[in-house]
Design a protein around this motif. Structure first.
Motif, PDB file in Angstrom:
ATOM      1  N   PRO A 174       0.804  -1.232   0.000  1.00  8.21           N
ATOM      2  CA  PRO A 174       0.000   0.000   0.000  1.00  8.21           C
ATOM      3  C   PRO A 174       0.836   1.281   0.000  1.00  8.21           C
ATOM      4  N   GLN A 175       1.961   1.284   0.738  1.00  9.91           N
ATOM      5  CA  GLN A 175       2.764   2.502   0.810  1.00  9.91           C
ATOM      6  C   GLN A 175       3.254   2.933  -0.567  1.00  9.91           C
ATOM      7  N   GLN A 178       1.290   5.498  -3.000  1.00 10.07           N
ATOM      8  CA  GLN A 178       1.272   6.948  -2.836  1.00 10.07           C
ATOM      9  C   GLN A 178       2.111   7.665  -3.888  1.00 10.07           C
ATOM     10  N   LEU A 220      -3.608   5.041   3.828  1.00  8.95           N
ATOM     11  CA  LEU A 220      -2.971   5.586   2.632  1.00  8.95           C
ATOM     12  C   LEU A 220      -3.459   7.012   2.412  1.00  8.95           C
TER      13      LEU A 220
END
Length: 306
Positions: A174-175, A178, A220
């Motif tokens: 998920p990171q 971004q 997020l």
């Protein structure tokens, strides 16, 4: 008039009373009142039989037409209750057109007398003015006198077009999301337990993701490059490779299957929306509405497992 016509049809007060569920004296009283209102005798009565006067004969012809029309109207009401006939009017957001077609196709094939009119509008039109039988709504429902039935929940999927990568590896956590361009509908915050996206004037958005197996939670934060007030528009822009988008699984499943879109991080749950069917009444729904609700529930209920 209906009692008089029934007496003529049955040939006696007693037989008519039996058909009508009345006493013979009550039937006789109704006929006498009818004659008093008309100012003319309608029947000749003897101990053995009834016969019509000339005025009664002409009057009966009109009463028989009225009685037949009433019986036909009642038969049509019974058919409305028992058989799916007439026009079924369903209001829904634009992106649900194809799923609704798939859900209702067996019902429409099985009942040729049933007609469907889809009112597709993301702005939620006036359901009463549009004579809507069923309104399909996503997310939290406003207070309303309409009766809501939950059909299921629709998971969000994070999607992208293959062209967006341009040779870069796709995000593996998920990171890493971004760093990619995003698009969103009505900027807001949605967590995994929420059933709707709230709106705000903020230029950034946050989204909670939860790993399906480990339970790990990640929040997020993104700043969308493209914002739209219509989910279907985001879906089309996403296919053009303009950014990542969180889209309804129901709307994009076919495109993911065909390779037009990619589903990113399928092991991470990024929330869902409840899908509901609203109807004006809880009781005495026509057969077309009852059967349509059953078909919709059968179609949408398994989607929560996607």
């Amino acid at each position: 008039m209906a009692i008089f016509a029934t007496v003529v049809e049955q040939g006696s007060m007693t037989a008519a009373a039996r058909i009508l569920g009345m006493s013979a004296s009550a039937v006789s009283q109704q006929v006498r009142q009818l004659e008093a209102q008309a100012g003319l005798p309608l029947m000749h009565r003897t101990t053995r039989r009834l016969s019509l006067t000339d005025a009664g004969q002409r009057f009966y012809a009109q009463c028989a037409v009225m009685l037949q029309a009433a019986r036909q109207a009642r038969a049509e009401l019974d058919a409305e209750r028992d058989e799916p006939v007439g026009e079924l009017r369903i209001a829904a957001v634009l992106g649900l057109a194809a799923p609704l077609g798939r859900a209702l196709a067996p019902l429409l094939h099985a009942h040729p007398q049933l007609r469907l009119q889809l009112l597709l509008d993301d702005s939620h039109s006036d359901l009463v003015a549009e004579r809507v039988d069923i309104a399909i709504r996503l997310g939290e429902l406003p207070d309303s006198h309409w009766v809501a039935r939950t059909l299921g929940t629709l998971p969000w999927w994070i999607c992208a077009a293959p062209a967006l990568a341009q040779g870069r590896p796709w995000p593996s956590n998920p990171q890493a999301l971004q760093a990619w361009p995003w698009m969103a509908r009505n900027i807001g915050t949605t967590n995994n337990n929420s059933t709707s996206a709230s709106t705000s004037a903020s230029a950034s958005a946050s989204m909670q993701l939860q790993h399906r197996h480990s339970g790990e939670l990640v929040v997020l934060h993104t700043t969308p490059r493209i914002i739209s007030n219509q989910q279907y528009a985001l879906q089309q822009l996403c296919r053009e490779g303009l950014g990542l988008a969180r889209l309804f699984s129901l709307e994009v499943a076919d495109q993911v299957h065909s390779g037009q879109l990619l589903r990113l991080l399928p092991d991470w749950d990024c929330g869902s929306l409840r899908i509901s069917a609203l109807t004006p009444e809880r009781q005495a729904l026509p057969a077309r509405v009852r059967l349509a609700l059953a078909a919709l529930q059968a179609h949408f209920a398994p989607l929560a497992l996607s």
